[in-house]
Design an enzyme around this catalytic site. Structure first.
Site, PDB file in Angstrom:
ATOM      1  N   HIS A  13       7.762  -7.938  -3.952  1.00  0.00           N
ATOM      2  CA  HIS A  13       6.442  -8.245  -4.514  1.00  0.00           C
ATOM      3  C   HIS A  13       6.449  -9.555  -5.311  1.00  0.00           C
ATOM      4  CE1 HIS A  13       4.343  -4.494  -3.522  1.00  0.00           C
ATOM      5  NE2 HIS A  13       5.551  -3.969  -3.576  1.00  0.00           N
TER       6      HIS A  13
ATOM      7  N   LYS B 219     -11.259 -10.243 -15.859  1.00  0.00           N
ATOM      8  CA  LYS B 219     -11.422 -10.208 -17.315  1.00  0.00           C
ATOM      9  C   LYS B 219     -10.744 -11.400 -18.009  1.00  0.00           C
ATOM     10  CE  LYS B 219     -12.898  -7.229 -20.576  1.00  0.00           C
ATOM     11  NZ  LYS B 219     -14.091  -6.362 -20.417  1.00  0.00           N
TER      12      LYS B 219
ATOM     13  N   CYS C  15       5.119  -6.397   1.442  1.00  0.00           N
ATOM     14  CA  CYS C  15       5.524  -4.990   1.477  1.00  0.00           C
ATOM     15  C   CYS C  15       4.849  -4.271   2.667  1.00  0.00           C
ATOM     16  CB  CYS C  15       5.223  -4.336   0.132  1.00  0.00           C
ATOM     17  SG  CYS C  15       6.085  -2.782  -0.105  1.00  0.00           S
ATOM     18  N   TYR C  16       3.926  -3.340   2.393  1.00  0.00           N
ATOM     19  CA  TYR C  16       3.247  -2.660   3.513  1.00  0.00           C
ATOM     20  C   TYR C  16       2.622  -3.694   4.451  1.00  0.00           C
ATOM     21  CZ  TYR C  16       0.386   0.652   6.098  1.00  0.00           C
ATOM     22  OH  TYR C  16      -0.175   1.407   7.095  1.00  0.00           O
TER      23      TYR C  16
ATOM     24  N   GLY D 212       0.830  -1.196   0.000  1.00  0.00           N
ATOM     25  CA  GLY D 212       0.000   0.000   0.000  1.00  0.00           C
ATOM     26  C   GLY D 212       0.864   1.245   0.000  1.00  0.00           C
TER      27      GLY D 212
ATOM     28  N   SER E 180     -23.967  -6.296 -26.382  1.00  0.00           N
ATOM     29  CA  SER E 180     -23.257  -5.274 -27.165  1.00  0.00           C
ATOM     30  C   SER E 180     -22.265  -5.923 -28.117  1.00  0.00           C
ATOM     31  CB  SER E 180     -22.505  -4.336 -26.223  1.00  0.00           C
ATOM     32  OG  SER E 180     -21.412  -5.032 -25.634  1.00  0.00           O
ATOM     33  N   GLY E 181     -21.923  -7.184 -27.843  1.00  0.00           N
ATOM     34  CA  GLY E 181     -20.876  -7.821 -28.644  1.00  0.00           C
ATOM     35  C   GLY E 181     -19.520  -7.694 -27.981  1.00  0.00           C
ATOM     36  N   GLY E 182     -19.441  -6.914 -26.889  1.00  0.00           N
ATOM     37  CA  GLY E 182     -18.194  -6.832 -26.119  1.00  0.00           C
ATOM     38  C   GLY E 182     -17.993  -8.121 -25.316  1.00  0.00           C
ATOM     39  N   VAL E 183     -16.798  -8.263 -24.745  1.00  0.00           N
ATOM     40  CA  VAL E 183     -16.448  -9.528 -24.083  1.00  0.00           C
ATOM     41  C   VAL E 183     -17.445  -9.898 -22.971  1.00  0.00           C
ATOM     42  CG1 VAL E 183     -14.683 -10.680 -22.689  1.00  0.00           C
ATOM     43  CG2 VAL E 183     -14.002  -9.223 -24.582  1.00  0.00           C
ATOM     44  N   ASP E 184     -17.739  -8.945 -22.086  1.00  0.00           N
ATOM     45  CA  ASP E 184     -18.538  -9.295 -20.908  1.00  0.00           C
ATOM     46  C   ASP E 184     -19.972  -9.672 -21.262  1.00  0.00           C
ATOM     47  OD1 ASP E 184     -16.213  -8.582 -19.679  1.00  0.00           O
ATOM     48  OD2 ASP E 184     -16.900  -6.591 -19.107  1.00  0.00           O
ATOM     49  N   SER E 185     -20.600  -8.874 -22.132  1.00  0.00           N
ATOM     50  CA  SER E 185     -21.985  -9.217 -22.448  1.00  0.00           C
ATOM     51  C   SER E 185     -22.031 -10.485 -23.303  1.00  0.00           C
ATOM     52  CB  SER E 185     -22.708  -8.052 -23.132  1.00  0.00           C
ATOM     53  OG  SER E 185     -22.292  -7.871 -24.460  1.00  0.00           O
TER      54      SER E 185
ATOM     55  N   GLU F 287       3.943 -10.963  -6.559  1.00  0.00           N
ATOM     56  CA  GLU F 287       2.849 -10.987  -7.536  1.00  0.00           C
ATOM     57  C   GLU F 287       3.233 -10.416  -8.895  1.00  0.00           C
ATOM     58  OE1 GLU F 287       3.174  -9.148  -4.897  1.00  0.00           O
ATOM     59  OE2 GLU F 287       2.269  -7.163  -5.051  1.00  0.00           O
TER      60      GLU F 287
END
Ligand code: XMP
Length: 524
Positions: free
Chosen positions: A180, A380, A85-86, A58, A234-239, A182
């Site tokens: 880190h 995502k 870290c923090y 952080g 919409s044709g986007g990834v999520d929808s 990650e």
């Protein structure tokens, strides 16, 4: 509780820019985890019943009075803890050690020497030095460091500048790392996190695509029952992934509405209909609302007003279509986990980055539906993997982001059908050539912009007086900042020639060399 959530890790977020990365790594390892603000109610932590807790990094300074601390309950649960870290520094202070400004701050690569036999780091190294000590190449980013170990802790890692770069209480399974794990720059980072979550926290790897899909299908079925669901596609990834999951779960009970607003890219409407209705057997209604949108936008040149008009127009058309359908009980939304994290952060007032854009067509207040949000636990990249597994074309899932208001914010000033047509052709040439030159995936977002100004040109002996197209391509990690892409001159030359030769109403092509900040990625 379902199987895939049986073993899980809780990440307490102290505000590091890398916290979501920790969660994604743990998920990639195959373990479910959730990320919550560090000062979440103790009751939540207890109820969540994690197998282990990770305290993130952080930006705060741990030596400041009133700086953030982990809730006391974290240390009462008798489960493994990893402070990064923090997270390590606050752990040190809370358990009776000390942390102070480092004699020498470290940012970037460092080589640490693993010490003693800690459960966390033993047998993990990038190389072994002449004295037989394991060395790890890691990513450091800190100005404060632990200066005194808490009682019953031992040193497990150090660098020249940071004598206490890692500590452990092996019997309690408490660990701290100043670096880190990650970030990918820490080469053995995933292995270290894997060691923590599997060997130390004893989580089994059940968070894998097939199990996730099965779990989502079961959940959707039990939530929806035999009711009907409406989804704005919409044709986007999520929808798209939401649609395909719902289709698998409840088949014909799902109806999608795809609004063609006249602000889509070349062939986009047909492609969406083809992919979903024909190939995947999803019930999709296409609302042809081009004229409605153009009419609404015709006299407006202010970018913010245009966005609002487009948002309202979406809702109006969506409402109109949904009223035609009878007995719809649920509305499906493509909310994903980062949206949930952001709303939680925003609600607690601690989020550093508040999303500046929301998908247009957000929820109208007077729509009396219950919500189904099948993706709200997923990142995502997990959504994409599921999409591929369920048969969505990879090309569709790997496309650059496209803003909700579409070409409406790429036609400067008032939107006209004629302008949209010119822009679609130019944008399509740009995309075709990015693909031909294998450059599409080298940039994070690329598009053409229509400038409603005329400039003089010459073709053969003819004078031309026509419009200008700007090309924009950027490299970015989070879309909050961006660098203009250094596309090869020969490539730009080729694209520009094609646009001016093939589109008679364009007399000039320019390339946008503005970074974000101070410019934004979209022009409006
Ligand atoms: P800017 O222009 O703010 O864009 O630098 C950052 C990213 O957000 C996308 N964008 C939007 N996405 N609805 C969206 O869903 C919107 O209204 C919107 N406006 C911008 C933009 O394409 C870029 O990826």
């Amino acid at each position: 509780m379902s199987h895939i959530h049986q073993h899980k890790i809780l990440i307490l977020d102290f505000g590091s820019q890398y916290t979501q990365l920790i969660a994604r790594r743990i998920r990639e390892i195959g373990i479910y985890c959730e990320l919550v603000p560090y000062d979440v109610r103790p009751h939540f932590i207890e109820n969540f019943n994690p197998n282990g807790i990770i305290l993130s990094g952080g930006p705060d300074s741990v030596s400041k009075i009133d700086s953030a601390r982990a809730p006391k309950i974290v240390f009462d649960l008798n489960i493994p803890i990893l402070g990064i870290c923090y997270g390590m520094q606050t752990m040190a202070i809370q358990l009776g050690g000390e942390a102070k400004s480092a004699a020498k701050a470290e940012f970037g690569f460092a080589q640490i020497r693993a010490r003693n036999q800690s459960k966390l780091l033993s047998d993990i190294s990038d190389e072994i030095n002449s004295e037989g000590h394991g060395l790890l190449n890691v990513w450091m980013s800190h100005g404060i460091e632990v200066t005194k170990l808490p009682e019953n802790f031992e040193l497990i890692a150090s660098t020249e500048n940071c004598p206490i770069a890692g500590f452990a209480n092996n019997s309690k399974n408490y660990f701290g790392l100043q670096f880190h794990p990650e970030v990918t720059h820490t080469k053995q980072g995933t292995q270290i996190l894997d060691r923590f979550v599997t060997t130390i926290c004893q989580c089994e790897k059940k968070w894998i695509t097939e199990n996730i899909i099965n779990d989502l299908l079961t959940k959707i079925r039990s939530q929806v029952g035999s009711n009907k669901v409406l989804l704005g596609l919409s044709g986007g990834v999520d929808s798209s992934v939401s649609a395909i999951l719902l289709q698998k779960a409840i088949g014909d009970q799902l109806t999608c509405v795809f609004v063609d607003n006249g602000l889509l890219r070349h062939n986009e409407g047909d492609e969406v209909m083809h992919t979903f209705a024909q190939n995947l057997g999803v019930k999709v209604i296409r609302a042809n609302a081009q004229k409605y949108f153009y009419d609404q936008l015709s006299n407006e040149s202010d970018p913010e007003q245009k966005r609002k008009i487009i948002g309202r127009a979406f809702i109006a058309i969506f409402n109109q279509e949904s009223q035609k359908l009878k007995n719809i009980k649920f509305l499906a939304q493509g909310t994903i986990y980062p949206d949930v994290i952001e709303s939680a952060g925003a609600a607690s007032g601690k989020a550093k980055v508040i999303k500046s854009h929301h998908n247009v067509g957000g929820l109208p207040d007077d729509l009396q539906f219950e919500l189904v949000e099948p993706l709200k636990e997923l990142f995502k990249d997990e959504v994409r993997t599921i999409g591929v597994k369920l048969g969505l074309p990879k090309k569709m899932l790997d496309r650059h982001p496209f803003p909700g208001p579409g070409l409406g914010v790429r036609i400067l000033g008032p939107v006209k059908e004629e302008f949209a047509e010119i822009l679609r052709l130019a944008d399509n040439i740009f995309m075709e050539e990015l693909n031909n030159f294998d450059l599409y995936n080298e940039v994070d977002q690329a598009f053409a912009v229509f400038l409603p100004v005329k400039s003089v040109g010459v073709t053969g002996d003819e004078r031309r007086y026509d419009y200008v197209i700007a090309l924009r391509a950027v490299e970015t990690v989070d879309f909050m900042t961006a660098r203009w892409a250094r596309l090869p001159y020969d490539f730009l030359d080729h694209v520009s020639n094609r646009i001016m030769n093939e589109i008679s109403r364009v007399s000039r092509v320019v390339y946008d060399i503005s970074g974000k900040p101070p410019a934004t990625i979209e022009w409006e």
